[in-house]
Enzyme design. Structure first.
Site, PDB file in Angstrom:
ATOM      1  N   ASP A   1       0.812  -1.221   0.000  1.00 18.56           N
ATOM      2  CA  ASP A   1       0.000   0.000   0.000  1.00 18.56           C
ATOM      3  C   ASP A   1       0.847   1.273   0.000  1.00 18.56           C
ATOM      4  O   ASP A   1       0.416   2.317   0.497  1.00 18.56           O
ATOM      5  CB  ASP A   1      -0.971   0.029   1.198  1.00 18.56           C
ATOM      6  CG  ASP A   1      -1.755  -1.266   1.326  1.00 18.56           C
ATOM      7  OD1 ASP A   1      -2.206  -1.762   0.279  1.00 18.56           O
ATOM      8  OD2 ASP A   1      -1.900  -1.778   2.442  1.00 18.56           O
TER       9      ASP A   1
ATOM     10  N   LYS B   1       2.840   1.675  -5.191  1.00 23.66           N
ATOM     11  CA  LYS B   1       3.652   1.093  -6.274  1.00 23.66           C
ATOM     12  C   LYS B   1       2.959   1.241  -7.619  1.00 23.66           C
ATOM     13  O   LYS B   1       3.615   1.412  -8.643  1.00 23.66           O
ATOM     14  CB  LYS B   1       3.891  -0.406  -6.025  1.00 23.66           C
ATOM     15  CG  LYS B   1       4.715  -0.712  -4.814  1.00 23.66           C
ATOM     16  CD  LYS B   1       4.828  -2.208  -4.584  1.00 23.66           C
ATOM     17  CE  LYS B   1       3.530  -2.860  -4.152  1.00 23.66           C
ATOM     18  NZ  LYS B   1       3.018  -2.431  -2.844  1.00 23.66           N
ATOM     19  N   GLY B   2       1.615   1.147  -7.595  1.00 20.67           N
ATOM     20  CA  GLY B   2       0.848   1.247  -8.842  1.00 20.67           C
ATOM     21  C   GLY B   2       1.140   2.561  -9.547  1.00 20.67           C
ATOM     22  O   GLY B   2       1.361   2.599 -10.754  1.00 20.67           O
TER      23      GLY B   2
ATOM     24  N   HIS C   1      -3.899  -2.448  -6.866  1.00 17.59           N
ATOM     25  CA  HIS C   1      -3.142  -1.327  -7.417  1.00 17.59           C
ATOM     26  C   HIS C   1      -4.088  -0.258  -7.932  1.00 17.59           C
ATOM     27  O   HIS C   1      -5.051  -0.552  -8.626  1.00 17.59           O
ATOM     28  CB  HIS C   1      -2.210  -1.807  -8.538  1.00 17.59           C
ATOM     29  CG  HIS C   1      -1.023  -2.533  -8.007  1.00 17.59           C
ATOM     30  ND1 HIS C   1      -0.065  -3.083  -8.808  1.00 17.59           N
ATOM     31  CD2 HIS C   1      -0.635  -2.782  -6.741  1.00 17.59           C
ATOM     32  CE1 HIS C   1       0.872  -3.648  -8.055  1.00 17.59           C
ATOM     33  NE2 HIS C   1       0.541  -3.486  -6.796  1.00 17.59           N
TER      34      HIS C   1
ATOM     35  N   ARG D   1       3.216 -29.875  -4.532  1.00 17.21           N
ATOM     36  CA  ARG D   1       3.148 -30.428  -5.891  1.00 17.21           C
ATOM     37  C   ARG D   1       1.845 -31.152  -6.183  1.00 17.21           C
ATOM     38  O   ARG D   1       1.807 -32.186  -6.844  1.00 17.21           O
ATOM     39  CB  ARG D   1       4.375 -31.310  -6.174  1.00 17.21           C
ATOM     40  CG  ARG D   1       5.535 -30.430  -6.560  1.00 17.21           C
ATOM     41  CD  ARG D   1       6.866 -30.953  -6.159  1.00 17.21           C
ATOM     42  NE  ARG D   1       7.025 -31.020  -4.731  1.00 17.21           N
ATOM     43  CZ  ARG D   1       7.965 -31.742  -4.137  1.00 17.21           C
ATOM     44  NH1 ARG D   1       8.776 -32.456  -4.846  1.00 17.21           N
ATOM     45  NH2 ARG D   1       8.085 -31.723  -2.832  1.00 17.21           N
TER      46      ARG D   1
END
Ligand code: IMP
Ligand code: MG
Length: 338
Positions: free
Chosen positions: A15, A18-19, A51, A147
């Site tokens: 938060d 970064k967007g 974002h 897996r």
């Protein structure tokens, strides 16, 4: 062959904005008008992220799809991500309706699938205790490690499957932040992937190809989800509540109110040095100015300043003395521009 990669990483608990930084870098053009970056790719997490991108006066919120699509650039969901097929398809149609070219969106064939069982397990067993986003992230990564998981190539329409070719300059978009990293965060109050920028190489290039590492922090810290370092008593602090209200500190993904604390410079220094950040953006400086409150935590003490200019001098001083790899610090006062 890839020329080089630039990486955007959150320096705190997610938060950080970064967007916005990714979008601003992705909008960069060459002299001939073509895009500077040939792809924007995510290396970790799933639709637990959120974002926010402002473009052409409009606000867009995405959870999974990298921000390249807003700028006509190929947007790749890397093999280290986990994919909720329904929310992926919903996000594709949201972007389609908004007029973006969704044929640019590609998913690694190796991406692991989040199933309904993963989501149910997360809601029942983890959300209450750890404050997860309830998106099935931890159970999906558990299946991957055990897996027993399902891969994108087996369930997703071929038109979305990435051919795993990388060329030119690639922008790697981080999700969450350094202190939510599974190894370096305060376990178990972490997310289930590697948020540190070295993991960007999992997109498919060697470490030598990383050029710039853009770290993103905020002028104050926030935390969504449980964390003993962010007690709920922070909600009662009048000054911090004011900052949170002015800064609209509510989760994009969950709508939860975030806990707010003063920017912890000791943590920020550690995070910058651990991730190799050379370009730092400190977002939301306008919020502190609006609240007229200027405080940081340094050496475990709260320090108060009479103006943002004075707080900035102190931050510059601490960072330049303790972060040898850091060459540039940008203070951002706008939701739309760095
Ligand atoms: P999970 O990733 O949903 O398992 O949540 C684990 C922890 O990471 C919780 O404390 C979440 O609040 C936090 N978290 C996960 N994604 C984000 C994000 O994008 N921003 C902020 N916090 C996040
Ligand atoms: Mg976010």
């Amino acid at each position: 062959m890839i020329e080089y990669a630039d990486v955007v990483v959150g320096c705190c608990w997610g938060d950080e904005g970064k967007g916005k930084v990714t979008a601003s870098l992705a909008s960069k053009l060459n002299d001939d008008g073509s895009s500077f970056y040939s792809a924007v790719a995510r290396w970790a997490g799933g639709n637990n992220a959120g974002h926010t991108v402002f473009k052409g006066g409009k606000e867009y919120k995405t959870h999974l799809i990298p921000s390249g699509v807003f700028y006509g650039i190929k947007s790749i969901i890397g093999p280290g991500c986990v994919l909720n097929v329904n929310s992926f398809l919903e996000e594709v149609s949201y972007l389609d309706d908004a007029g973006f070219d969704t044929s640019l969106i590609k998913v690694s064939p190796k991406c692991h699938i989040i199933t309904d069982e993963h989501i149910t397990y997360d809601k029942r067993n983890l959300a209450g205790k750890l404050g997860t986003t309830s998106k099935g992230i931890a159970p999906a990564y558990s299946s991957k490690a055990a897996r027993t998981g399902m891969l994108a190539k087996d369930v997703l329409d071929d038109k979305y499957i990435w051919d795993e070719m990388l060329e030119g300059k690639v922008l790697c978009e981080g999700a969450q932040g350094v202190w939510l990293d599974m190894d370096y965060g305060l376990y178990p109050y972490v997310t289930s992937s590697t948020t540190l920028p070295y993991a960007a190489c999992s997109i498919g290039f060697p470490p030598q190809k990383i050029r710039n590492i853009w770290g993103v922090a905020k002028a104050y810290d926030t935390r969504s989800g449980e964390d003993p370092r962010f007690p709920s008593s922070l909600f009662d602090d009048i000054e911090l509540s004011k900052v949170g209200d002015i800064g609209k500190e509510y989760g994009v993904t969950t709508g939860r109110r975030r806990k707010v604390n003063w920017l912890n410079l000791d943590d920020l220094v550690r995070s910058i040095n651990l991730s190799g950040v050379n370009q730092l953006v400190i977002n939301k400086c306008d919020i502190l100015e609006c609240a007229n409150l200027y405080r940081v935590i340094h050496k475990n003490e709260k320090i108060s300043f009479s103006s943002f200019a004075k707080m900035k001098l102190h931050i510059d001083d601490v960072l330049s003395g303790s972060c040898p790899m850091l060459t540039n610090v940008l203070y951002s006062y706008s939701p739309e521009n760095i």
